[in-house]
Design a protein around this motif. Sequence first.
Motif, short mmCIF file in Angstrom:
data_model
loop_
_atom_site.label_atom_id
_atom_site.label_comp_id
_atom_site.label_asym_id
_atom_site.label_seq_id
_atom_site.Cartn_x
_atom_site.Cartn_y
_atom_site.Cartn_z
N THR A 44 58.08 58.89 23.29
CA THR A 44 59.08 57.85 23.04
C THR A 44 58.44 56.59 22.48
OG1 THR A 44 60.47 58.70 24.83
CG2 THR A 44 60.90 56.45 24.09
N ASN A 45 57.32 56.19 23.06
CA ASN A 45 56.65 54.98 22.59
C ASN A 45 56.12 55.13 21.17
OD1 ASN A 45 57.21 53.76 25.01
ND2 ASN A 45 55.17 54.05 25.88
N ALA A 46 55.66 56.34 20.83
CA ALA A 46 55.18 56.58 19.46
C ALA A 46 56.33 56.48 18.46
CB ALA A 46 54.52 57.95 19.37
N ILE A 47 57.46 57.10 18.79
CA ILE A 47 58.63 57.02 17.91
C ILE A 47 59.07 55.56 17.77
CG2 ILE A 47 61.04 57.69 17.62
CD1 ILE A 47 60.40 60.23 19.25
N THR A 48 59.11 54.86 18.89
CA THR A 48 59.55 53.47 18.89
C THR A 48 58.67 52.60 18.00
OG1 THR A 48 60.43 53.69 21.13
CG2 THR A 48 59.97 51.46 20.36
N TYR A 49 57.36 52.81 18.08
CA TYR A 49 56.44 52.03 17.25
C TYR A 49 56.74 52.25 15.77
CZ TYR A 49 52.23 50.70 14.73
OH TYR A 49 51.38 50.15 13.81
N LEU A 50 56.94 53.51 15.36
CA LEU A 50 57.19 53.80 13.95
C LEU A 50 58.55 53.26 13.51
CD1 LEU A 50 55.74 57.43 13.75
CD2 LEU A 50 54.69 55.31 12.94
N VAL A 51 59.55 53.34 14.37
CA VAL A 51 60.87 52.79 14.03
C VAL A 51 60.77 51.28 13.86
CG1 VAL A 51 63.20 52.40 14.92
CG2 VAL A 51 62.18 54.67 15.09
N ASN A 52 60.01 50.63 14.72
CA ASN A 52 59.83 49.18 14.59
C ASN A 52 59.15 48.82 13.27
OD1 ASN A 52 61.02 48.32 16.99
ND2 ASN A 52 59.16 48.63 18.17
N GLN A 53 58.15 49.62 12.88
CA GLN A 53 57.47 49.36 11.61
C GLN A 53 58.44 49.50 10.44
OE1 GLN A 53 54.20 48.22 11.35
NE2 GLN A 53 54.62 48.04 13.54
N SER A 54 59.31 50.50 10.51
CA SER A 54 60.31 50.69 9.46
C SER A 54 61.26 49.50 9.38
CB SER A 54 61.10 51.97 9.72
OG SER A 54 62.17 52.11 8.82
N ALA A 55 61.73 49.05 10.54
CA ALA A 55 62.67 47.92 10.56
C ALA A 55 62.02 46.65 10.04
CB ALA A 55 63.19 47.72 11.99
N LYS A 56 60.75 46.48 10.35
CA LYS A 56 60.04 45.26 9.95
C LYS A 56 59.77 45.22 8.45
CE LYS A 56 55.71 44.85 11.17
NZ LYS A 56 54.51 44.65 12.02
N ASN A 57 59.58 46.42 7.84
CA ASN A 57 59.17 46.49 6.43
C ASN A 57 60.24 47.12 5.53
OD1 ASN A 57 56.51 45.38 6.82
ND2 ASN A 57 55.96 47.31 7.81
N LYS A 58 61.50 47.02 5.95
CA LYS A 58 62.62 47.51 5.13
C LYS A 58 62.47 48.98 4.76
CE LYS A 58 63.53 42.91 3.22
NZ LYS A 58 63.69 42.10 1.99
N GLY A 59 62.05 49.78 5.72
CA GLY A 59 61.97 51.22 5.53
C GLY A 59 60.62 51.73 5.10
N ARG A 60 59.73 50.85 4.70
CA ARG A 60 58.40 51.28 4.26
C ARG A 60 57.48 51.39 5.47
NH1 ARG A 60 56.97 46.87 -0.13
NH2 ARG A 60 57.79 45.59 1.59
N LEU A 61 56.73 52.47 5.54
CA LEU A 61 55.89 52.75 6.70
C LEU A 61 54.43 52.73 6.27
CD1 LEU A 61 58.14 55.58 8.11
CD2 LEU A 61 57.53 53.51 9.36
N GLY A 62 53.77 51.64 6.56
CA GLY A 62 52.36 51.52 6.21
C GLY A 62 51.73 50.37 6.96
N THR A 63 50.45 50.53 7.30
CA THR A 63 49.75 49.46 8.01
C THR A 63 49.48 48.29 7.09
OG1 THR A 63 48.69 51.17 9.37
CG2 THR A 63 47.74 48.96 9.45
N ASP A 64 49.09 48.58 5.84
CA ASP A 64 48.83 47.54 4.84
C ASP A 64 49.55 47.95 3.56
OD1 ASP A 64 47.93 45.69 3.04
OD2 ASP A 64 45.81 46.23 3.18
N LEU A 65 50.67 47.33 3.29
CA LEU A 65 51.49 47.72 2.15
C LEU A 65 50.90 47.27 0.81
CD1 LEU A 65 55.05 47.01 3.60
CD2 LEU A 65 53.81 49.18 3.50
N GLN A 66 49.78 46.58 0.84
CA GLN A 66 49.09 46.20 -0.39
C GLN A 66 48.02 47.21 -0.78
OE1 GLN A 66 50.31 43.61 -2.14
NE2 GLN A 66 51.79 43.52 -0.46
#
Length: 481
Positions: free
Chosen positions: A220-242
């Motif tokens: 659950t915590n792993a899924i939650t972390y990835l969902v939070n990253q998506s919400a924060k970056n408008k659907g993009r999933l990456g540690t460094d989007l540059q």
Amino acid sequence: MSLHAQLSPEAEARLEAQRRSSVITSIMIALLVISLVVLVLLFILLPNLMIKSPTIVAYQAGAPQEDTMDQKEVNPQIQRKPSAPSSSMAKVIASTTPSPTAVPVPETEAQPNLDFGSGDDFGEGWGNGGDGGGGGFGNIPAVMRKRCSPEDRMQRLKENGGTEECETAVVKALDWLQTTQAGEGSWGANYKVAYTGLALLAYLGHCETPLSVKYGETVTNAITYLVNQSAKNKGRLGTDLQSNQWVYEHAIATYAIAEAYTFCSQLGVNLPGLMEAVQLGGQTIIDGQNAAGGWTYRFAEDRRNDSSVMAWTLQALKACKHTGIEFRNMTKAARDGLDAFEGNQHASGAIGYTGPTPKGDGTTLSAAGALCFQLWGKEAHSVPRKACKLINKNIKFDWKGKDTDLYGHYYASQAMINYGGRFWQEYNELFRDGTLAAQNNDGSWPLPGNTGHGLGNVHYVTCLATLMLEVYYRFLPGTAQ
């Protein structure tokens, strides 16, 4: 002289009898009133008392000809091992409050006749439907559901050439991953999104879901972390989007949350924001496809078809298709992606990095391309057949050897079990015991002799090795001979 009237003995006896009768009558009336009140209360409360808890249908291994289902009543709330409350769920709930970023509503695409093999699905049921009724594992397509019965999992492991030691090694690895997870639900440092996605895939490969007693909170915590990253970056999933590498992270994480959504939606587990994250993740991949049909760094629009990137994007899109969520141009994206892989194949069967010129023995990306064709129902196509023949001829496995690419073996273990027959038997004997022997006592794996392709990280290596040992039951193998 007394003025009191005296009653005769007969009158006193009659009066006493009347008193007794009056008392008895009062008691009977009171009892009747109490009974009536009880009946009224029962009439009001009985329907609520008779409501049963929702049921989850757990898959139970049965005869090969027919699946059987064993129903168990469970608490609909997520069951977790006793531990300190986690704040991650509060974070994901907060992330789903209304925002200016809206999830795009997919447009229904016209479905051309693409001739995707005998069907556009892999094996027995790697499509949109299951073969069970009701909620729970019964509605998860059979190709994934088979991993969810311990008895069936062991049976399939042994039938496909695995041993009990393989299952023991997988559980030890999952235990180690559980102890190394960060409080926010992630793993790693430099590529946290990718490393979290890989760990989540390893748990899901063993059918560990948010309802799992031992690993439920970890998942659950792993899924939650990835969902939070998506919400924060408008659907993009990456540690460094540059960075160039975020496209890999995005594809791996989308693959993981899409598979998680398939399980959660059928088990009745509602994790806020998960569906939106899957939809945005998958659509980002489709929209990031270049004009030549492939994918490359940063989802750039140039015509560079990077086979390594394409392998992860096509795996992710297949997992997205599996969810039942609608995506714009999904089928066309898969078709064009496979065409791009075909364009990168050499006459020898080897698949190159950005063209038909292979690197080294050619096995790593040949296995990646073969797997993608198999996942999308094209296992009989010449591309995977030629690639698997080259793999059988050239691939090596020595954990400490410089010419062993564990990244390639992640793909080869899946491609070869799908191909089946002698090729799988020979490959299984090559990689299985060497992988088991290399595992550390704590459940992790040491760095291999070849640390290319990012393999200089114990977490990454452990996830790949775990997924390789889950190959016996993770999906139903398709025979391409």
